[in-house]
Design a protein around this motif. Sequence first.
Motif, PDB file in Angstrom:
ATOM      1  N   GLN A   1      13.465   4.030   3.189  1.00 46.00           N
ATOM      2  CA  GLN A   1      12.070   3.724   3.547  1.00 46.00           C
ATOM      3  C   GLN A   1      11.753   2.244   3.369  1.00 46.00           C
ATOM      4  OE1 GLN A   1       9.226   5.785   1.131  1.00 46.00           O
ATOM      5  NE2 GLN A   1       9.805   4.712  -0.748  1.00 46.00           N
ATOM      6  N   MET A   2      12.558   1.524   2.600  1.00 44.98           N
ATOM      7  CA  MET A   2      12.316   0.104   2.359  1.00 44.98           C
ATOM      8  C   MET A   2      12.880  -0.793   3.462  1.00 44.98           C
ATOM      9  SD  MET A   2      10.480  -0.589  -0.185  1.00 44.98           S
ATOM     10  CE  MET A   2       9.543   0.636  -1.065  1.00 44.98           C
ATOM     11  N   ALA A   3      13.414  -0.220   4.515  1.00 40.01           N
ATOM     12  CA  ALA A   3      13.975  -1.016   5.617  1.00 40.01           C
ATOM     13  C   ALA A   3      12.937  -1.963   6.213  1.00 40.01           C
ATOM     14  CB  ALA A   3      14.545  -0.104   6.693  1.00 40.01           C
TER      15      ALA A   3
ATOM     16  N   THR B   1      24.919 -13.417   1.001  1.00 41.40           N
ATOM     17  CA  THR B   1      24.862 -12.524  -0.154  1.00 41.40           C
ATOM     18  C   THR B   1      23.532 -11.801  -0.205  1.00 41.40           C
ATOM     19  OG1 THR B   1      26.389 -13.993  -1.307  1.00 41.40           O
ATOM     20  CG2 THR B   1      25.194 -12.400  -2.652  1.00 41.40           C
ATOM     21  N   PHE B   2      22.437 -12.498   0.093  1.00 41.10           N
ATOM     22  CA  PHE B   2      21.119 -11.859   0.155  1.00 41.10           C
ATOM     23  C   PHE B   2      21.133 -10.728   1.172  1.00 41.10           C
ATOM     24  CE2 PHE B   2      17.104 -11.565   2.516  1.00 41.10           C
ATOM     25  CZ  PHE B   2      16.284 -11.065   1.520  1.00 41.10           C
ATOM     26  N   ARG B   3      21.657 -10.984   2.369  1.00 42.54           N
ATOM     27  CA  ARG B   3      21.677  -9.945   3.416  1.00 42.54           C
ATOM     28  C   ARG B   3      22.527  -8.749   2.982  1.00 42.54           C
ATOM     29  NH1 ARG B   3      17.852  -9.327   6.733  1.00 42.54           N
ATOM     30  NH2 ARG B   3      19.277  -7.786   7.543  1.00 42.54           N
ATOM     31  N   THR B   4      23.655  -9.006   2.348  1.00 37.57           N
ATOM     32  CA  THR B   4      24.508  -7.914   1.860  1.00 37.57           C
ATOM     33  C   THR B   4      23.774  -7.070   0.826  1.00 37.57           C
ATOM     34  OG1 THR B   4      26.523  -9.169   2.289  1.00 37.57           O
ATOM     35  CG2 THR B   4      26.678  -7.394   0.669  1.00 37.57           C
ATOM     36  N   LEU B   5      23.088  -7.729  -0.099  1.00 37.44           N
ATOM     37  CA  LEU B   5      22.360  -7.015  -1.140  1.00 37.44           C
ATOM     38  C   LEU B   5      21.150  -6.286  -0.564  1.00 37.44           C
ATOM     39  CD1 LEU B   5      22.656  -9.699  -3.923  1.00 37.44           C
ATOM     40  CD2 LEU B   5      23.899  -7.518  -3.769  1.00 37.44           C
ATOM     41  N   LEU B   6      20.464  -6.907   0.378  1.00 38.59           N
ATOM     42  CA  LEU B   6      19.336  -6.256   1.042  1.00 38.59           C
ATOM     43  C   LEU B   6      19.806  -4.981   1.738  1.00 38.59           C
ATOM     44  CD1 LEU B   6      16.364  -6.273   1.926  1.00 38.59           C
ATOM     45  CD2 LEU B   6      17.058  -7.726   3.856  1.00 38.59           C
TER      46      LEU B   6
ATOM     47  N   GLY C   1       0.782  -1.220   0.000  1.00 41.53           N
ATOM     48  CA  GLY C   1       0.000   0.000   0.000  1.00 41.53           C
ATOM     49  C   GLY C   1       0.820   1.279   0.000  1.00 41.53           C
ATOM     50  N   ARG C   2       2.150   1.160   0.111  1.00 48.06           N
ATOM     51  CA  ARG C   2       2.976   2.372   0.184  1.00 48.06           C
ATOM     52  C   ARG C   2       4.016   2.467  -0.910  1.00 48.06           C
ATOM     53  NH1 ARG C   2       5.470   2.708   5.752  1.00 48.06           N
ATOM     54  NH2 ARG C   2       6.644   4.332   4.684  1.00 48.06           N
ATOM     55  N   GLY C   3       4.541   1.365  -1.380  1.00 50.21           N
ATOM     56  CA  GLY C   3       5.547   1.463  -2.428  1.00 50.21           C
ATOM     57  C   GLY C   3       6.298   0.180  -2.656  1.00 50.21           C
ATOM     58  N   MET C   4       7.062   0.191  -3.737  1.00 49.79           N
ATOM     59  CA  MET C   4       7.841  -0.979  -4.136  1.00 49.79           C
ATOM     60  C   MET C   4       9.104  -0.480  -4.812  1.00 49.79           C
ATOM     61  SD  MET C   4       6.634  -3.972  -6.776  1.00 49.79           S
ATOM     62  CE  MET C   4       5.719  -4.960  -5.603  1.00 49.79           C
ATOM     63  N   THR C   5      10.180  -1.233  -4.679  1.00 52.18           N
ATOM     64  CA  THR C   5      11.411  -0.907  -5.385  1.00 52.18           C
ATOM     65  C   THR C   5      12.063  -2.187  -5.867  1.00 52.18           C
ATOM     66  OG1 THR C   5      13.465   0.383  -5.300  1.00 52.18           O
ATOM     67  CG2 THR C   5      12.938  -0.925  -3.349  1.00 52.18           C
ATOM     68  N   THR C   6      12.664  -2.111  -7.034  1.00 49.88           N
ATOM     69  CA  THR C   6      13.418  -3.221  -7.595  1.00 49.88           C
ATOM     70  C   THR C   6      14.813  -2.722  -7.917  1.00 49.88           C
ATOM     71  OG1 THR C   6      11.483  -4.331  -8.521  1.00 49.88           O
ATOM     72  CG2 THR C   6      13.603  -4.845  -9.530  1.00 49.88           C
TER      73      THR C   6
END
Length: 81
Positions: free
Chosen positions: A65-67, A51-56, A30-35
């Motif tokens: 805001q995507m935290a 690697t996922f955690r590093t990229l996240l 409902g607020r946003g998305m980022t790729t």
Amino acid sequence: MTSQTSSTATAAPAAAQGSHMWVLTLEIPGRGMTTAHGTVTPPADATRHDTFRTLLDHVVSQDPQMASGNCVFFTLEPNLL
């Protein structure tokens, strides 16, 4: 009617790219998305989760805001055809 556009993209030499290509999508419903996407060469002892955690962390540093966002898509593949 069908339209088709052709273009030639100049990519960086493979040696200048990471060993893996990644795509990560985060959403706050409902607020946003980022790729985000790119290439990375993980350390030899890194796991997929590391690697996922590093990229996240990288994506969140670019868009704080995507935290609290939900991961709705993640892929990490060898950067070879």
